[in-house]
Structure formats: structure tokens, C-alpha cells
Design a protein around this motif. Structure first.
Motif, mmCIF file in Angstrom:
data_model
loop_
_atom_site.group_PDB
_atom_site.id
_atom_site.type_symbol
_atom_site.label_atom_id
_atom_site.label_comp_id
_atom_site.label_asym_id
_atom_site.label_seq_id
_atom_site.Cartn_x
_atom_site.Cartn_y
_atom_site.Cartn_z
ATOM 1 N N PRO A 1 96.420 18.371 45.508
ATOM 2 C CA PRO A 1 96.751 17.411 44.436
ATOM 3 C C PRO A 1 95.583 16.480 44.076
ATOM 4 C CG PRO A 1 98.101 17.016 46.406
ATOM 5 C CD PRO A 1 97.391 18.318 46.597
ATOM 6 N N ILE A 2 94.805 16.082 45.077
ATOM 7 C CA ILE A 2 93.677 15.184 44.784
ATOM 8 C C ILE A 2 92.603 15.943 43.996
ATOM 9 C CG2 ILE A 2 91.780 13.839 45.852
ATOM 10 C CD1 ILE A 2 94.354 12.347 46.105
ATOM 11 N N PHE A 3 92.456 17.222 44.324
ATOM 12 C CA PHE A 3 91.474 18.059 43.609
ATOM 13 C C PHE A 3 91.837 18.160 42.115
ATOM 14 C CE2 PHE A 3 90.784 22.613 42.292
ATOM 15 C CZ PHE A 3 89.443 22.471 41.961
ATOM 16 N N VAL A 4 93.110 18.453 41.850
ATOM 17 C CA VAL A 4 93.534 18.593 40.452
ATOM 18 C C VAL A 4 93.401 17.247 39.722
ATOM 19 C CG1 VAL A 4 95.491 19.141 38.947
ATOM 20 C CG2 VAL A 4 95.046 20.542 40.961
ATOM 21 N N PRO B 1 101.578 0.781 56.136
ATOM 22 C CA PRO B 1 102.648 1.478 55.400
ATOM 23 C C PRO B 1 103.431 0.599 54.427
ATOM 24 C CG PRO B 1 103.111 1.374 57.758
ATOM 25 C CD PRO B 1 101.806 0.702 57.558
ATOM 26 N N ARG B 2 102.826 -0.487 53.958
ATOM 27 C CA ARG B 2 103.471 -1.295 52.913
ATOM 28 C C ARG B 2 103.523 -0.498 51.613
ATOM 29 N NH1 ARG B 2 100.431 -6.530 54.428
ATOM 30 N NH2 ARG B 2 98.760 -5.520 53.276
ATOM 31 N N VAL B 3 102.543 0.397 51.430
ATOM 32 C CA VAL B 3 102.556 1.293 50.273
ATOM 33 C C VAL B 3 102.555 2.723 50.815
ATOM 34 C CG1 VAL B 3 101.284 -0.265 48.743
ATOM 35 C CG2 VAL B 3 100.029 1.367 50.131
ATOM 36 N N SER B 4 102.928 3.681 49.946
ATOM 37 C CA SER B 4 102.952 5.058 50.447
ATOM 38 C C SER B 4 101.515 5.519 50.693
ATOM 39 C CB SER B 4 103.634 5.977 49.437
ATOM 40 O OG SER B 4 102.772 6.216 48.357
ATOM 41 N N PHE B 5 101.360 6.453 51.622
ATOM 42 C CA PHE B 5 100.017 6.936 51.937
ATOM 43 C C PHE B 5 99.417 7.633 50.706
ATOM 44 C CE2 PHE B 5 96.884 9.895 53.706
ATOM 45 C CZ PHE B 5 96.133 9.002 54.458
ATOM 46 N N SER B 6 100.289 8.315 49.956
ATOM 47 C CA SER B 6 99.829 9.007 48.756
ATOM 48 C C SER B 6 99.202 8.005 47.775
ATOM 49 C CB SER B 6 101.019 9.739 48.135
ATOM 50 O OG SER B 6 100.715 10.153 46.846
ATOM 51 N N SER B 7 99.889 6.875 47.541
ATOM 52 C CA SER B 7 99.344 5.856 46.615
ATOM 53 C C SER B 7 98.019 5.328 47.121
ATOM 54 C CB SER B 7 100.300 4.668 46.479
ATOM 55 O OG SER B 7 101.531 5.090 46.055
ATOM 56 N N TRP B 8 97.973 5.103 48.432
ATOM 57 C CA TRP B 8 96.753 4.561 49.049
ATOM 58 C C TRP B 8 95.574 5.521 48.834
ATOM 59 C CZ3 TRP B 8 93.777 5.988 53.461
ATOM 60 C CH2 TRP B 8 92.945 4.979 53.964
ATOM 61 N N LEU B 9 95.863 6.819 48.997
ATOM 62 C CA LEU B 9 94.824 7.828 48.853
ATOM 63 C C LEU B 9 94.413 7.985 47.383
ATOM 64 C CD1 LEU B 9 93.287 9.783 50.658
ATOM 65 C CD2 LEU B 9 95.030 11.484 50.254
ATOM 66 N N TYR B 10 95.405 7.957 46.487
ATOM 67 C CA TYR B 10 95.089 8.061 45.062
ATOM 68 C C TYR B 10 94.260 6.861 44.607
ATOM 69 C CZ TYR B 10 97.552 12.232 43.521
ATOM 70 O OH TYR B 10 97.919 13.544 43.310
#
Lengths: 339, 195
Positions: free
Chosen positions: B30-33, B65-74
Motif C-alpha cells: 500500500p505504501i508503494f502504490v 497507539p494514540r493513532v493507528s500505526f497505518s496513519s503514523w506510517l502514512y
């Protein structure tokens, strides 16, 4: 209706994409490349718990990071922080904003606490012990240094007996100040054993101790998690004297420094620090406003390095104290050059 | 998956770097796309993903974990792409200033490779700022809810929603303008032919 229109517009835009993400990324795999770089980094990365345990077990009311000279230190420039230099003009102490404790560090401390309490309950006053907890999460946090240390302290209720203990254990000497703020009396004092393995995993004795405790844990019954070894000690490297007036208190502490230590004294973001010269010695003074939640709870803090004796002195009070900067300066004047 | 992800994050934070492979596996595609859509180049996106994932590893002890890991990574991916786009613009300006004569156009294959979107959208997207393009990519193509986009951008969901509305208006306006310009061009061509 609006929502439907919006959805249709978004879908129309989406259909203008010329790549199908699933198709395009199906064969995309950079795991090996990333992990190669990650593993190279992890070998160099300082372990969190190692940092937290720089001086095992000492009850630090003001968190101080000890770094051997030459190691990199986070930069800062704001005027609310100060630096103290040695005779050669090298910075040997600076104040800096405290790093926020991560949830993981808190989680780790919480996970460790029952074991720490259990060790203390098994020690007599004055006994010092190393212990190992068979717990993967904690041990992976600091894989090289999984051994913890705890000391069951002895509180001396008179300055005389405290002074004798400092002498017996060759602890850093705190002289009894002749000028104390009105109403403050000696409450208690204690010393803390010198940490025997400052090099941690590079120290042969430490490795031997580690292997011994881990071996014990491997042959222990299932479910047994805590393994303790009492240690002989005869020297202290930390002295603590507390004075009290009702619920207010004032602490004087002295700590032995490693050669070429470079110190970072952490302060709350809103605190102000200034350099104060007392009897020709540079000291730092930090004034705090009362804070909610975590953070340092002293109203006033004053500290300095005694280069001749390689000691760090600190004087601090409680957050609700009515003392001011001059009260601490008066005590420091008494202590600086008193040896 | 979430439980396994949480466990992997905790283990990596605890010093088990090997566990990071699970996180790489879960997010690299997903990060690649996302990067491809942001940067408009597959090659740049491939490099960017690696840098982003390594950067995330370096900072993982700061993740809460106050925010989702996905949001943090994005969020890391977004800032990385933004930096790349800005530095690319700086280089383009420099190249245009110093080497105007040597500037060569993309080959048809390169141009095609760079074109991720069909014609009117592709050109209209070029008129958006990187921030606006990001918003569009996250909402329309990644289908992220406004709450999650807010976490990535440090903004409230309402503020994101409003900004998204404005961005879409801007995009539609650009697309209409482009259609008009195109019609005008054909019209001029027709007139010229007649003359």
C-alpha cells in the motif's frame, strides 16, 4: 442525494487511474532490502532500557543522563537551557528538555514493578542484589543487559549516624549545612552502593553473573520467573540527605561521576534554567512552575560539579515548597569548598 | 492481523528487529502504490518505500497507539514524498536556469510511465499542490476515511473534509478549463486549415 453525487464524482475520478494497485504491486517486495538496512541499524541503535538503567536502582528525583565525553549528545539552542564548562572550556553539563516517556517505557516499568517489589521484600535493610526475570518482552528490550539491581536502603535518622555510614562506605561526603531555611530539620539520610559493572555487557564479571542467573532460570521449574543473587558490597557512590519542615522537604544529594562524564540534566519544557556563580563555581539553577501529571516535581533545583572530587551535587525541594532561589544558594555556599 | 501487528510493534519497540519483517510485509505494497501516485514514478516510488520503512524503524520507539500505526506510517510517507517533490522542483528550477539548452524531454515511454491517470485528470493534477494531490490520493484512491486522513495530516476530520471539497472544486475547474483550452486548440486548428 448529495452523498450519492459525491460518491459518483469520486468513483469517476478513480476510474481515471491508469494503474490497478493490486496488479501493479502484486510482485512488489522489498523486504530483503529493508531488513538488511534495518538489521544493520539495530546493531548500532542504543537500547531503550539501557538508557533507562544507566544508574540502576538509584531513586532519581531529577533525571540525569550520564554520557562519556566524546559521545554524541542531542543539540539544543534555546536560551532557557544552560551549559557548564570545565577548566579547559569543555562543556561538562547542560540542561535540556526532558524526552517524553514512551508508552512502551511506561509499560516496561509497570511490567517490571511487581518483580522489583518482590526482590525488595526478600532483602534485609542494607542488602544489595542482582536479579533476572524470565520475561521475553523485558529481556528483548535490552537483550545485552538483562540483569537488574536493587538495594534495600537503610535510612539514618540522625546526621551523625548518616555521616558515619558515608565514612564507612567511602560515599561522597555531604557536610551538614550550617545555614538551613527556618524550621527545616534533618529527616533522614542514606547511601547507595556503588554500581559494580559500569561497563555492563563489556564487563567479564557482569557476563558471569548474567550467565549464572540465566542458567538458573533455564533449569528452574516452569512458572518460576524471578532469580536473585545477593551481592557483597562495601563502597557507595551516592549520598542522600533529606531535611523536612512539615510536609515540605529539601534534599541534598552527591553522586560520584565517571571520569570524563558529560551530563545532561533534564528539565520540564516550561522550566527556566540559569547559570549562577557561587564562590567562584558555576552552578545551574532550574525553577519550575507546578506541573500536572508527569514531570519533575521540584520547585527549585540547584546543582554543580565538584571537579576536584569528581562529584555532582544537587539541592532540590518539593513542588509546593515555599523556598526560593536564595535559600538554595545559601546552602550551596556552605557546601562549595567545605571539604 | 491487528493483534499480530500490535504484537510485532511491541516486539520491535522492545528491540526485536527481526519482527520488523512482518510490518514491512504488511505495509510495503500500500505504501508503494501511495508513493507511486504521489510521485508519479514507479522507480522513485520503489526507492521511497524502502527509505520510508527504514525511517519508520528508526522512529518506531516514538510511536504511541494514540493513532493507528497505518496513519503514523502514512504520515512518514507523506512527508517523505513531500520532501522529494520539493527537492525535485528545486532541481528542475536549477536545471531550467543553468542548462536550458541541454534540457531533454521525456521519451514517449517515460512520459507514459509517468502518466498514472487518464489525460484530463493527469494534467489537472499537475496544477494541484503536493498537499492537495496527497489529499486526493488518500481520499479518492486509497479510500481513507476523513478521520484517518486527519491523523495523517494533524488536522480535524472537518477541516480535512472542507479542504477536500475545495481541492475537488479546484480540480474540476482545472479539468473544465483544460477541456475548453483543448476545444479552442482544435477550433484554431480547424480555422487554420480553412485559411
Amino acid at each position: 442525494m448529495h452523498e450519492l453525487q459525491r460518491f459518483t464524482q469520486d468513483e469517476n475520478l478513480k476510474q481515471m487511474s491508469m494503474i490497478d494497485p493490486d496488479k501493479a504491486a502484486r510482485d512488489f517486495d522489498v523486504t530483503d532490502h529493508v531488513m538488511k538496512r534495518v538489521l544493520a541499524l539495530s546493531d548500532r541503535k542504543p537500547r531503550l532500557a539501557a538508557r533507562l538503567r544507566m544508574r540502576p536502582g538509584v531513586a532519581l528525583t531529577s533525571l540525569i543522563l550520564f554520557v562519556v565525553m566524546g559521545a554524541s549528545v542531542t543539540g539544543y539552542a534555546a536560551s532557557q537551557y544552560v551549559e557548564l564548562q570545565n577548566a579547559k572550556g569543555e562543556t561538562v553539563l547542560k540542561t535540556a528538555k526532558a524526552e517524553e516517556t514512551t508508552d512502551f517505557a511506561q509499560y516496561l516499568a509497570k511490567r517490571m514493578e511487581p518483580y522489583r517489589q518482590s526482590v525488595l521484600s526478600q532483602l534485609n535493610p542494607g542488602e544489595y542484589a542482582a536479579y533476572y526475570v524470565k520475561d521475553d518482552v523485558m529481556n528483548k528490550a535490552d537483550a545485552n543487559n538483562p540483569i537488574q539491581f536493587e538495594y534495600k536502603r537503610v535510612d539514618y535518622k540522625s546526621f551523625g549516624s548518616f555521616a558515619q555510614e558515608m565514612k564507612r562506605t567511602q560515599a561522597p561526603v555531604i557536610h551538614e549545612p550550617s545555614r538551613l531555611p527556618q524550621g527545616y530539620r534533618f529527616d533522614y539520610g542514606y547511601v547507595y552502593p556503588k554500581f559494580m559493572y559500569p561497563q555492563m555487557s563489556s564487563d567479564k564479571d557482569y557476563v558471569r553473573l548474567k550467565n549464572e542467573l540465566i542458567k538458573q532460570s533455564e533449569s528452574a521449574a516452569k512458572g518460576e520467573k524471578l532469580f536473585i543473587k545477593k551481592l557483597e558490597w562495601d563502597q557507595a557512590d551516592f549520598s542522600y540527605a533529606r531535611y523536612a519542615k512539615g510536609s515540605d522537604y529539601l534534599v541534598i544529594s552527591a553522586r560520584t561521576l565517571f571520569p570524563d562524564s558529560k551530563l545532561t540534566v533534564f528539565q520540564n519544557e516550561q522550566d527556566t534554567a540559569e547559570k549562577v556563580s557561587i564562590k567562584g563555581s558555576d552552578t545551574y539553577y532550574i525553577q519550575s512552575e507546578p506541573t500536572q501529571g508527569a514531570g519533575f516535581k521540584s520547585k527549585n533545583r540547584l546543582g554543580w560539579i565538584d571537579a576536584d572530587r569528581r562529584l555532582l551535587f544537587e539541592i532540590y525541594d518539593n513542588s509546593a515548597s515555599k523556598l526560593n532561589k536564595q535559600d538554595l544558594v545559601d546552602i550551596a555556599e556552605d557546601l562549595i569548598g567545605s571539604h | 492481523m491487528d493483534e499480530q501487528l500490535d504484537d510485532s510493534i511491541k516486539r520491535v519497540q522492545a528491540g526485536d528487529a527481526q519482527q520488523y519483517a512482518f510490518i514491512v510485509g504488511a505495509f510495503q505494497r500500500p505504501i508503494f502504490v501511495y508513493c507511486w501516485r504521489m510521485l508519479g514514478s514507479r522507480q522513485e516510488a520503489e526507492d521511497a518505500v524502502q527509505d520510508i520503512l527504514v525511517r519508520a524503524f528508526e522512529k518506531i520507539h516514538m510511536y504511541k497507539p494514540r493513532v493507528s500505526f497505518s496513519s503514523w506510517l502514512y504520515k512518514i510517507a507523506y512527508h517523505h514524498c513531500l520532501n522529494l517533490i520539493r527537492s525535485r522542483k528545486r532541481q528542475q528550477r536549477l536545471r531550467l536556469g543553468l542548462f536550458r539548452q541541454n534540457l531533454t524531454a521525456d521519451s514517449p515511454a517515460q512520459a507514459m510511465e509517468r502518466r498514472l491517470f487518464s489525460e484530463p485528470l493527469s494534467k489537472a493534477l499537475e496544477r494541484l499542490t503536493a498537499e492537495e494531490r496527497n489529499l486526493l490520493v488518500l481520499r479518492v484512491f486509497e479510500e481513507k476515511p476523513f478521520g484517518e486522513i486527519g491523523e495523517i495530516l494533524n488536522k480535524s476530520p472537518d477541516a480535512v473534509k472542507k479542504k477536500f471539497g475545495r481541492t475537488k472544486m479546484k480540480l474540476q475547474k482545472s479539468m473544465s478549463q483544460l477541456k475548453e483550452e483543448e476545444a479552442c486548440m482544435s477550433c484554431n486548428g480547424l480555422l487554420k486549415t480553412k485559411i
